[in-house]
Design a protein around this motif. Structure first.
Motif, PDB file in Angstrom:
ATOM      1  N   GLU A 434      -5.490  -9.587  -1.452  1.00  0.00           N
ATOM      2  CA  GLU A 434      -6.073  -8.508  -0.246  1.00  0.00           C
ATOM      3  C   GLU A 434      -4.794  -7.512  -0.080  1.00  0.00           C
ATOM      4  N   THR A 435      -3.836  -7.971   0.209  1.00  0.00           N
ATOM      5  CA  THR A 435      -2.699  -7.166   0.437  1.00  0.00           C
ATOM      6  C   THR A 435      -2.274  -6.211  -0.791  1.00  0.00           C
ATOM      7  N   TRP A 436      -2.261  -7.046  -2.181  1.00  0.00           N
ATOM      8  CA  TRP A 436      -1.983  -6.276  -3.260  1.00  0.00           C
ATOM      9  C   TRP A 436      -3.245  -5.363  -3.697  1.00  0.00           C
ATOM     10  N   ILE A 437      -4.397  -5.462  -3.353  1.00  0.00           N
ATOM     11  CA  ILE A 437      -5.445  -4.524  -3.755  1.00  0.00           C
ATOM     12  C   ILE A 437      -5.400  -3.331  -2.963  1.00  0.00           C
ATOM     13  N   ALA A 438      -5.019  -3.487  -1.786  1.00  0.00           N
ATOM     14  CA  ALA A 438      -5.010  -2.298  -0.874  1.00  0.00           C
ATOM     15  C   ALA A 438      -3.735  -1.583  -0.979  1.00  0.00           C
ATOM     16  N   SER A 439      -2.523  -2.207  -1.389  1.00  0.00           N
ATOM     17  CA  SER A 439      -1.297  -1.497  -1.728  1.00  0.00           C
ATOM     18  C   SER A 439      -1.584  -0.841  -3.079  1.00  0.00           C
ATOM     19  N   GLY A 440      -2.220  -1.393  -4.076  1.00  0.00           N
ATOM     20  CA  GLY A 440      -2.489  -0.515  -5.282  1.00  0.00           C
ATOM     21  C   GLY A 440      -3.207   0.270  -4.990  1.00  0.00           C
ATOM     22  N   ILE A 441      -4.223   0.699  -4.177  1.00  0.00           N
ATOM     23  CA  ILE A 441      -4.967   1.762  -3.746  1.00  0.00           C
ATOM     24  C   ILE A 441      -4.077   2.868  -3.273  1.00  0.00           C
ATOM     25  N   TRP A 442      -3.019   2.466  -2.300  1.00  0.00           N
ATOM     26  CA  TRP A 442      -1.931   3.400  -1.738  1.00  0.00           C
ATOM     27  C   TRP A 442      -1.161   3.906  -2.893  1.00  0.00           C
ATOM     28  N   PHE A 443      -0.600   3.134  -3.653  1.00  0.00           N
ATOM     29  CA  PHE A 443       0.190   3.586  -4.625  1.00  0.00           C
ATOM     30  C   PHE A 443      -0.394   4.539  -5.878  1.00  0.00           C
ATOM     31  N   ALA A 444      -1.835   4.201  -5.868  1.00  0.00           N
ATOM     32  CA  ALA A 444      -2.606   5.213  -6.884  1.00  0.00           C
ATOM     33  C   ALA A 444      -2.658   6.423  -6.373  1.00  0.00           C
ATOM     34  N   PHE A 445      -2.771   6.520  -4.968  1.00  0.00           N
ATOM     35  CA  PHE A 445      -2.934   7.767  -4.402  1.00  0.00           C
ATOM     36  C   PHE A 445      -1.808   8.463  -4.408  1.00  0.00           C
ATOM     37  N   GLY A 446      -0.464   7.758  -4.276  1.00  0.00           N
ATOM     38  CA  GLY A 446       0.776   8.514  -4.091  1.00  0.00           C
ATOM     39  C   GLY A 446       1.223   9.000  -5.604  1.00  0.00           C
ATOM     40  N   LEU A 447       0.636   8.220  -6.598  1.00  0.00           N
ATOM     41  CA  LEU A 447       1.002   8.708  -7.841  1.00  0.00           C
ATOM     42  C   LEU A 447       0.224  10.011  -8.093  1.00  0.00           C
ATOM     43  N   ILE A 448      -1.113  10.265  -7.870  1.00  0.00           N
ATOM     44  CA  ILE A 448      -1.694  11.420  -7.967  1.00  0.00           C
ATOM     45  C   ILE A 448      -1.226  12.470  -7.142  1.00  0.00           C
ATOM     46  N   LEU A 449      -0.583  12.137  -6.101  1.00  0.00           N
ATOM     47  CA  LEU A 449      -0.119  13.194  -5.301  1.00  0.00           C
ATOM     48  C   LEU A 449       1.209  13.677  -5.942  1.00  0.00           C
ATOM     49  N   TYR A 450       1.946  12.738  -6.491  1.00  0.00           N
ATOM     50  CA  TYR A 450       2.945  13.220  -6.953  1.00  0.00           C
ATOM     51  C   TYR A 450       2.926  14.137  -8.394  1.00  0.00           C
ATOM     52  N   PHE A 451       1.886  13.676  -9.257  1.00  0.00           N
ATOM     53  CA  PHE A 451       1.744  14.471 -10.453  1.00  0.00           C
ATOM     54  C   PHE A 451       0.953  15.621 -10.247  1.00  0.00           C
ATOM     55  N   SER A 452       0.311  15.728  -9.349  1.00  0.00           N
ATOM     56  CA  SER A 452      -0.448  16.788  -8.959  1.00  0.00           C
ATOM     57  C   SER A 452       0.261  17.871  -7.978  1.00  0.00           C
TER      58      SER A 452
END
Length: 463
Positions: A434-452
């Motif tokens: 569950e920790t990996w899934i939640a962190s995956g969502i967090w890092f996916a959002f972070g990458l979207i923010l970085y590239f946009s």
């Protein structure tokens, strides 16, 4: 320029040093150790030695804390070399930008934001609960509607005390770093005094028979206990974020980081020895084992003081983490990956804009959001930073710009950094799915923010 070339461009140390020169250098090695202990020694010292002894290690919890400290010390030495060689704000975020490239720096910064924000928000909520218990002892109370996270079904709409303590600490840090450090040092001294008081009083009630058998769960129990208490040491990395404000950082940063770990280990082991000697480990699986042990030997007055120690512990942890998070947000804003106004310093050398921004976020999280299921994300954010800092020693040593580093260097290079990185990977493998899934969502959002946003506004790429 290709996408790969853009996102892996590395910052230059001289540019960071030029930007960060407006920070006022006021902090000594003693101040750094105090900041570190403020982050590492919280309420866990009054809980973990008892509960982990009861469920995993028995009196062998003493060895578990030593083993966990040895594991942590490998990462601490890597942080110490980085902080000595690169005396800039931003901790692992800035280190990543300098030795790996911007995209790695961003990922590490995003991981640290997760660590700092959730850690302070969770602790502010707990501080509010402890403070309400203290008020109840004086037959005082606050209205239920403002005593917990937003949960109308339970009649709570916000934790006012959690919000106010975060705002107070931020105001204090903005008001002046020198006075804030003095207050933090004082409260850390009180906290250590309370822990030493428990050790001294408890020593008179130790029964050596309670240490038999020493390893009721075997050596496997010691290892299991070490994995459980490993996270008690996390927080020393926050010291490295202060490098731009430290006098003689090449000397004082390693002392602050490694000194924090040594003092914390002595305190954790001391409490473990006394606690398991006072009461059989089989009886310590309770919510407040230290207070319970003192009540068993009829020392209730010390048990009352322990609650003050818990409040002091949480307060200093929030001071260190809010301080560190404001420097982290400043660093990311300085580089243009977040809005530029976050990277500006006030006339007194404080990153006021980033402090105000992070305070609003933490106050909302701590005051209104139930965080019980999210605090494990603190561990994953920390361990990812540890992982890259450990392996980062190798490219750091080959970086031509800083090859003349005459400060602290990790011994047994390159074996120790590699071992440190592998140990971090082992600890990461122990975290729940569950920790990996939640962190995956967090890092996916972070990458979207970085590239946009971040990549287009990056100071490095614009130059």
């Amino acid at each position: 320029m290709s996408l790969g070339s853009r996102i892996f461009r590395r910052e230059r140390l001289d540019r960071y040093l030029e930007t960060d020169k407006n920070f006022i250098k006021t902090m000594s090695a003693f101040d750094l150790i105090s900041l570190g202990i403020g982050a590492v020694i919280g309420t866990g010292i009054f809980i973990l030695p008892g509960t982990v002894a009861a469920t995993k290690a028995g009196p062998g919890i003493i060895l578990s804390f030593v083993l966990a400290a040895i594991v942590c010390s490998t990462s601490a030495m890597c942080y110490a070399e980085f902080a000595s060689a690169l005396p800039v704000a931003g901790s692992a975020y800035s280190y990543g930008n300098l030795v790996f490239g911007e995209i790695i720096g961003w990922i590490l910064g995003w991981a640290l934001i997760l660590e700092y924000v959730l850690a302070v928000a969770a602790v502010s909520s707990a501080w509010g609960a402890y403070f309400q218990s203290l008020l109840a002892g004086f037959h005082l109370s606050i209205p239920k509607a403002i005593s917990g996270p937003f949960n109308p079904s339970q009649g709570t709409y916000g934790n006012l005390i959690a919000i106010l303590i975060v705002i107070f600490i931020s105001w204090m840090l903005n008001h002046g770093m020198r006075s804030s450090v003095r207050l933090n040092n004082l409260i850390v001294a009180v906290k250590i005094g309370i822990i030493v008081l428990f050790i001294i009083v408890g020593a008179f009630y130790v029964k050596p028979t309670n240490w038999q058998p020493m390893l009721p769960f075997g050596s496997k129990g010691v290892l299991s206990g070490a994995a459980a208490v490993f996270f008690a040491y996390l927080g020393f990395d926050a010291v490295s974020s202060s490098a731009a404000e430290v006098k003689n950082p090449k000397k004082n940063m390693p002392i602050g980081i490694i000194g924090t770990l040594i003092v914390a280990t002595i305190l954790y082991v001391g409490v473990s020895i006394i606690l398991t000697g006072m009461v059989s480990y089989t009886k310590l699986d309770v919510a407040d084992p230290v207070a319970f042990a003192l009540q068993v030997v009829h020392q209730n007055w010390v048990a009352g003081i322990i609650s003050l120690g818990a409040l002091a512990g949480m307060f200093t942890m929030m001071v260190t983490m809010i301080y560190s998070s404001s420097r982290l947000i400043y660093s990311i804003g300085r580089d243009g990956l977040l809005p530029h106004f976050l990277g500006k310093l006030a006339p007194n050398g404080s990153p006021r804009n980033s402090m105000i921004t992070i305070t609003i976020v933490i106050a909302i999280m701590g005051g209104f959001v139930p965080l019980d299921q999210l605090t494990n994300l603190v561990n994953i954010g920390t361990l990812i930073a540890f992982l890259f800092v450990s392996f980062g020693i190798i490219p750091l040593r080959h970086n031509k710009e800083i090859q003349n580093n005459h400060g602290y260097q990790v011994p047994w290079y390159p074996v120790l950094p590699v071992v440190s990185g592998l140990l971090c990977m082992l600890m990461l493998s122990q975290l729940q799915a569950e920790t990996w899934i939640a962190s995956g969502i967090w890092f996916a959002f972070g990458l979207i923010l970085y590239f946009s946003y971040g990549m287009r506004h990056s100071r490095l790429n614009r130059s």
